[in-house]
Enzyme design. Structure first.
Site, PDB file in Angstrom:
ATOM      1  N   SER A  12       6.061  12.595 -49.658  1.00 49.69           N
ATOM      2  CA  SER A  12       6.875  13.495 -48.850  1.00 49.69           C
ATOM      3  C   SER A  12       7.298  14.669 -49.733  1.00 49.69           C
ATOM      4  CB  SER A  12       8.100  12.729 -48.344  1.00 49.69           C
ATOM      5  OG  SER A  12       9.179  13.610 -48.157  1.00 49.69           O
ATOM      6  N   LYS A  66       9.222   8.216 -50.681  1.00 52.02           N
ATOM      7  CA  LYS A  66       8.330   7.921 -49.560  1.00 52.02           C
ATOM      8  C   LYS A  66       6.883   7.745 -50.002  1.00 52.02           C
ATOM      9  CE  LYS A  66       9.139   7.858 -45.724  1.00 52.02           C
ATOM     10  NZ  LYS A  66       9.190   8.978 -44.774  1.00 52.02           N
ATOM     11  N   GLU A  83      -2.410   6.952 -40.021  1.00 57.49           N
ATOM     12  CA  GLU A  83      -1.852   7.669 -38.872  1.00 57.49           C
ATOM     13  C   GLU A  83      -2.885   8.637 -38.300  1.00 57.49           C
ATOM     14  OE1 GLU A  83       2.286   9.116 -39.703  1.00 57.49           O
ATOM     15  OE2 GLU A  83       2.012   7.898 -41.477  1.00 57.49           O
ATOM     16  N   HIS A 116       3.252  -8.905 -26.862  1.00 54.31           N
ATOM     17  CA  HIS A 116       4.298  -7.904 -26.526  1.00 54.31           C
ATOM     18  C   HIS A 116       5.045  -7.445 -27.781  1.00 54.31           C
ATOM     19  CE1 HIS A 116       3.823  -9.186 -22.276  1.00 54.31           C
ATOM     20  NE2 HIS A 116       3.689 -10.389 -22.829  1.00 54.31           N
TER      21      HIS A 116
END
Ligand code: ARG
Length: 460
Positions: free
Chosen positions: A283, A289, A296, A166
């Site tokens: 970024s 970043k 992704e 979980h």
């Protein structure tokens, strides 16, 4: 008055005229464009030529073609293979393009090639051969990914971390145990990418033929695992395409799960791994970043693969038996899914190979005392306390917020337990989980041996 014979006209001069011998004129340009499949078919050229060569060899062996005719046809096909062929949409598909080019190369003898076969057989075969090639490529790429996982697992044999259920910390596990869980799923994926190749060549559109052919021989020449049993099914069957796209979709789902795990792990909140600069993206606004965009996209593109599976099954649903042009639409999903999945595997391989494992951070996270609640329960069980009672005793401590390490030794002793600071070390906990497939070092070593053996088998 003498009637002109309608059966003695000149033979058609070109492949396309052959196709429209019974028509009063050419198709409407837009319609010709609408029905063409050359865009996808360029992926099938190699397979189409292989199929044609086997067909010619079979026709010769059956005495339908002379040795000289077969030799000239084969030489022409070989020349097309060597030179390549840009498919012209005016000739609808790869099959007619090849026939037209063959005609250019060897003349009207090219018309012999289509004896006792149909484009329906050809397209069914080409897609099967293409799927077989894709399965091989994907399994080779998967073997690299599973090797990368096994290699990291080996290198991290002593790395400990919290195991999650979980997404909540559950029990200490070895880092290798987690990597080998992904290895197991991907090994099943590789297994699913291994379908028998059944040759549909010689179905002759739907009903077989009066020409004395030998489809078993064609299958054998193609290195197929078998031949169709029913000519009508041979041209209708796209089960192999659905099975392939399903195998890729499930593989893509597993890759998305692996990608998500790595994305979480490289976030500042977890900081369990670091990805190297060359695998991250910047970024346009925030100079600090370093984003895991490639992972992704692996996660995101699994959606495409699932979509293509639905696309393919929906195309097949409700079709009457026999070739229907709808089947042309089963090709693009196969090509797209194969490409997407292959690229996603390769991204994951690079990430697993090049990630830096933050051993100390992982160890710190595994030091969380609550992870040892089950160890204490199991110690009580070993003393003969029924599991539910043991669970309640330890649960009670948790409920009252008592840190396990602050319970006095004599109170543990009253329960028959010897609890020392070592009890709350990941090594001790992990070493105790010796059951089959568990996280204890000996069990993980066994899993690793199996993983290595599977890999050796698959690449051999
Ligand atoms: N171009 C078709 C396809 O890709 C193959 C030929 C279909 N046969 C026919 N009789 N129209 O599926």
């Amino acid at each position: 008055m003498t009637r002109k014979s309608t059966c003695s006209g000149p033979p058609p001069a070109t492949a396309t005229q052959t196709l429209r011998a019974a028509f009063s004129g050419p198709p409407e340009a837009f319609i010709a464009h609408f029905v063409a499949s050359v865009e996808t078919d360029r992926h099938l050229l190699e397979a189409d030529l292989r199929g044609s060569a086997a067909h010619v060899a079979m026709l010769e062996a059956c005495g339908v073609l002379s040795a000289e005719q077969a030799a000239r046809l084969l030489a022409g096909l070989e020349q097309i293979r060597a030179e390549g062929l840009t498919l012209d949409p005016a000739y609808e598909d790869v099959h007619m393009n090849v026939e037209r080019r063959l005609e250019e190369l060897i003349g009207p003898e090219a018309h012999l090639l289509h004896t006792a076969r149909s484009r329906n057989d050809q397209v069914a075969l080409d897609l099967r051969l293409y799927v077989r090639d894709c399965e091989t490529k994907l399994r080779v790429a998967l073997a690299e990914l599973t090797t990368a996982l096994a290699t990291q697992a080996e290198a991290c044999a002593d790395v400990v971390m919290p195991g999650y259920t979980h997404l909540q910390r559950a029990q200490p596990v070895s880092f290798a145990h987690v990597l080998l869980a992904y290895h197991a799923a991907l090994t099943r994926d590789a297994e699913r990418l291994r379908q028998p190749l059944i040759s549909p060549l010689g179905a002759c559109a739907l009903a077989g033929t009066a020409v004395p052919i030998n489809p078993q021989l064609t299958a054998q020449l193609l290195g197929a695992d078998g031949v169709f049993t029913n000519a009508l099914d041979a041209v209708t069957d796209r089960d192999f395409a659905a099975a392939f796209v399903f195998a890729c979709a499930l593989l893509a789902v597993h890759l998305s799960q692996l990608a998500e795990t790595l994305i979480l792990w490289c976030s500042q909140e977890f900081n369990f791994i670091r990805l190297p600069d060359e695998l991250t993206t910047g970024s346009s606004v925030m100079p600090q970043k370093k984003n895991p965009d490639c992972l992704e996209l692996v996660r995101g593109r699994a959606g495409q693969c699932i979509g293509e599976l639905v696309n393919l099954l929906t195309t097949l649903k409700g079709l009457p038996v026999g070739y229907n042009r709808d089947l042309q639409e089963t090709k693009p999903p196969v090509v797209r899914v194969a490409d997407t999945t292959l690229a996603s595997i390769n991204v994951c391989t690079l990430a697993v190979q090049r990630m830096t494992v933050q051993r100390e951070v992982l160890r710190q996270a595994a030091a969380d005392e609550r992870l040892y609640a089950t160890d204490l329960v199991e110690k009580l069980v070993a003393q003969g306390v029924p599991f539910r009672t043991a669970y309640a005793i330890i649960g009670n401590l948790v409920r009252h917020g008592v840190p396990f390490s602050q319970v006095p030794t004599n109170e543990w002793a009253a329960l028959g337990l010897r609890v020392t600071p070592e009890t709350f070390t990941p090594e001790q906990s992990i070493a105790s989980r010796v059951s089959h497939g568990g996280t204890a070092p000996a069990r993980v070593a066994e899993q690793l041996t199996i993983a290595r053996a599977v890999h050796r088998e698959d690449v051999s």
